[in-house]
Design an enzyme around this catalytic site. Structure first.
Site, PDB file in Angstrom:
ATOM      1  N   HIS A  12      31.562 -34.226   3.509  1.00 28.10           N
ATOM      2  CA  HIS A  12      33.007 -34.087   2.973  1.00 28.10           C
ATOM      3  C   HIS A  12      32.836 -33.773   1.358  1.00 28.10           C
ATOM      4  O   HIS A  12      32.284 -34.509   0.703  1.00 28.10           O
ATOM      5  CB  HIS A  12      33.960 -35.380   3.121  1.00 28.10           C
ATOM      6  CG  HIS A  12      33.333 -36.429   2.521  1.00 28.10           C
ATOM      7  ND1 HIS A  12      32.870 -37.709   3.160  1.00 28.10           N
ATOM      8  CD2 HIS A  12      32.750 -37.011   1.208  1.00 28.10           C
ATOM      9  CE1 HIS A  12      32.541 -38.515   2.421  1.00 28.10           C
ATOM     10  NE2 HIS A  12      32.384 -38.095   1.385  1.00 28.10           N
ATOM     11  N   HIS A  59      36.857 -43.117  -1.783  1.00 21.05           N
ATOM     12  CA  HIS A  59      36.341 -43.022  -2.981  1.00 21.05           C
ATOM     13  C   HIS A  59      37.138 -43.316  -4.300  1.00 21.05           C
ATOM     14  O   HIS A  59      37.136 -42.607  -5.245  1.00 21.05           O
ATOM     15  CB  HIS A  59      36.008 -41.338  -3.090  1.00 21.05           C
ATOM     16  CG  HIS A  59      34.982 -40.847  -2.295  1.00 21.05           C
ATOM     17  ND1 HIS A  59      35.234 -40.512  -0.912  1.00 21.05           N
ATOM     18  CD2 HIS A  59      33.884 -40.259  -2.576  1.00 21.05           C
ATOM     19  CE1 HIS A  59      34.352 -40.103  -0.137  1.00 21.05           C
ATOM     20  NE2 HIS A  59      33.404 -39.841  -1.243  1.00 21.05           N
ATOM     21  N   GLU A 239      25.882 -41.807   1.782  1.00 19.82           N
ATOM     22  CA  GLU A 239      27.121 -41.689   2.688  1.00 19.82           C
ATOM     23  C   GLU A 239      26.764 -41.382   4.055  1.00 19.82           C
ATOM     24  O   GLU A 239      27.493 -41.524   5.118  1.00 19.82           O
ATOM     25  CB  GLU A 239      28.034 -40.563   2.429  1.00 19.82           C
ATOM     26  CG  GLU A 239      28.763 -41.023   0.893  1.00 19.82           C
ATOM     27  CD  GLU A 239      29.513 -39.664   0.444  1.00 19.82           C
ATOM     28  OE1 GLU A 239      30.262 -39.861  -0.461  1.00 19.82           O
ATOM     29  OE2 GLU A 239      29.271 -38.478   0.972  1.00 19.82           O
TER      30      GLU A 239
HETATM   31  C1  DHB Z   1      31.166 -34.310  -4.013  1.00 16.61           C
HETATM   32  C2  DHB Z   1      30.534 -34.815  -2.999  1.00 16.61           C
HETATM   33  C3  DHB Z   1      30.994 -35.944  -2.387  1.00 16.61           C
HETATM   34  O1  DHB Z   1      30.427 -36.453  -1.194  1.00 16.61           O
HETATM   35  C4  DHB Z   1      32.280 -36.384  -2.823  1.00 16.61           C
HETATM   36  O2  DHB Z   1      32.885 -37.565  -2.327  1.00 16.61           O
HETATM   37  C5  DHB Z   1      32.711 -35.744  -4.206  1.00 16.61           C
HETATM   38  C6  DHB Z   1      32.150 -34.674  -4.605  1.00 16.61           C
HETATM   39  C7  DHB Z   1      30.335 -32.844  -4.499  1.00 16.61           C
HETATM   40  O3  DHB Z   1      29.333 -32.527  -4.122  1.00 16.61           O
HETATM   41  O4  DHB Z   1      31.031 -32.047  -5.529  1.00 16.61           O
HETATM   42 FE    FE Z   2      31.706 -38.419  -0.806  1.00 25.83          FE
END
Ligand code: DHB
Ligand code: FE
Length: 278
Positions: A12, A59, A239
């Site tokens: 994600h 988040h 994650e």
């Molecule tokens: C990104 C990756 C993530 O898992 C997230 O929650 C927010 C940003 C990224 O790679 O930009």
């Molecule tokens: Fe993330």
């Protein structure tokens, strides 16, 4: 009894939401990522799940660092997609499945997982974008149960504990007196680090090994501590715990029906897997 039709695990990243909004699916940067999804969508049309249990990490939209449950579960009739500040469009609300939520809460707490029950819950990109990737029309054909894992604020749950939680979720669903068909979706990872000196860190070799072992030898990953995983996959690579739980829900022999891996999407190694019981 209810049936688990399979588990889908995927990355994600908020910028996927911008790519969808701008229709960039065929753009050279995005194509190798979006091209992974049609086989999974075809499979969903065939197996027609009624409910999606979404395993992910919040988040900061719903829980913040001041209150961070290790394991939380939604028990709401509806979950709203709200603006997280990424500048991506919000999505239509998601219907909850209260019967499955409460069945899971009862079973998991009886199994000694002390879940935080949330009768009101907003869902962030880790829930909404996977839904939009699987059902691009955004007319959700499934009811949902969100399960949030703390992969953000240390200390995090161990890999073994996460795998056991997945097993308990699987057992509970298979014992649920219902004819519902349930898909488990685990989102996050794979290797990525968004901050600090190692920002942009990606470990393709480890990711590919993890994907392979997750299918055939899911206990392999339990040899690693959370600190090992931060070193091997980056601070946000942890994650992958959400993948471990989604895999743990499948009992018996498991087959990989589809996978895709592409580097990078934003700062992240993007992985996708579809697994189902043999
Ligand atoms: C990104 C990756 C993530 O898992 C997230 O929650 C927010 C940003 C990224 O790679 O930009
Ligand atoms: Fe993330």
């Amino acid at each position: 009894m209810a049936k688990i039709v399979g588990s889908i695990t995927m990355t994600h990243v908020p910028s996927i939401g911008s790519a969808i909004a701008k229709g960039l699916q065929q753009d050279p940067y995005w194509k190798p990522f979006f091209d992974g999804f049609p086989p999974v969508r075809d499979w969903l049309k065939e197996v027609k799940p009624d409910i999606a249990v979404m395993i992910y990490n919040d988040h900061g939209l719903n829980f913040f660092l001041d209150k961070m449950p290790t394991f939380a579960i939604g028990a709401a009739p509806e979950y709203l997609s709200l603006d997280e500040g990424w500048g991506i469009p919000t999505m239509p609300p998601f219907k909850g499945d209260l019967d499955l939520s409460w069945h899971l809460i009862e079973s998991l707490i009886a199994d000694e997982f002390d879940m935080t029950t949330c009768q009101e819950m907003a869902v962030d990109h880790a829930f909404t974008l996977p839904m939009a990737l699987l059902w691009p029309e955004q007319k959700w054909p499934v009811r949902t149960v969100p399960v949030c894992i703390n992969t953000v604020q240390f200390p995090l749950p161990t890999v073994k504990r996460c795998y056991s939680l997945g097993q308990s979720i699987g057992k509970a669903i298979e014992a649920w007196d219902s004819d519902a068909r349930v898909v488990i979706i685990g989102t996050g990872g794979l290797s990525h680090q968004l901050d600090g000196k190692r920002a942009g860190f990606i470990n393709k070799e480890f990711d590919l090994m993890f994907m392979e072992k997750l299918v055939s030898d899911p206990l392999w990953i339990t040899r690693y501590s959370i600190e090992d995983l931060v070193e091997l996959t980056g601070t946000q690579g942890v994650e992958l715990l959400n993948w471990v739980i989604a895999r743990g829900a499948l009992q018996g022999e498991v087959l990989k029906l589809h996978s895709n891996y592409h580097i990078p999407i934003s700062n992240t190694a993007a992985g996708l897997m579809l697994m189902a019981g043999a």
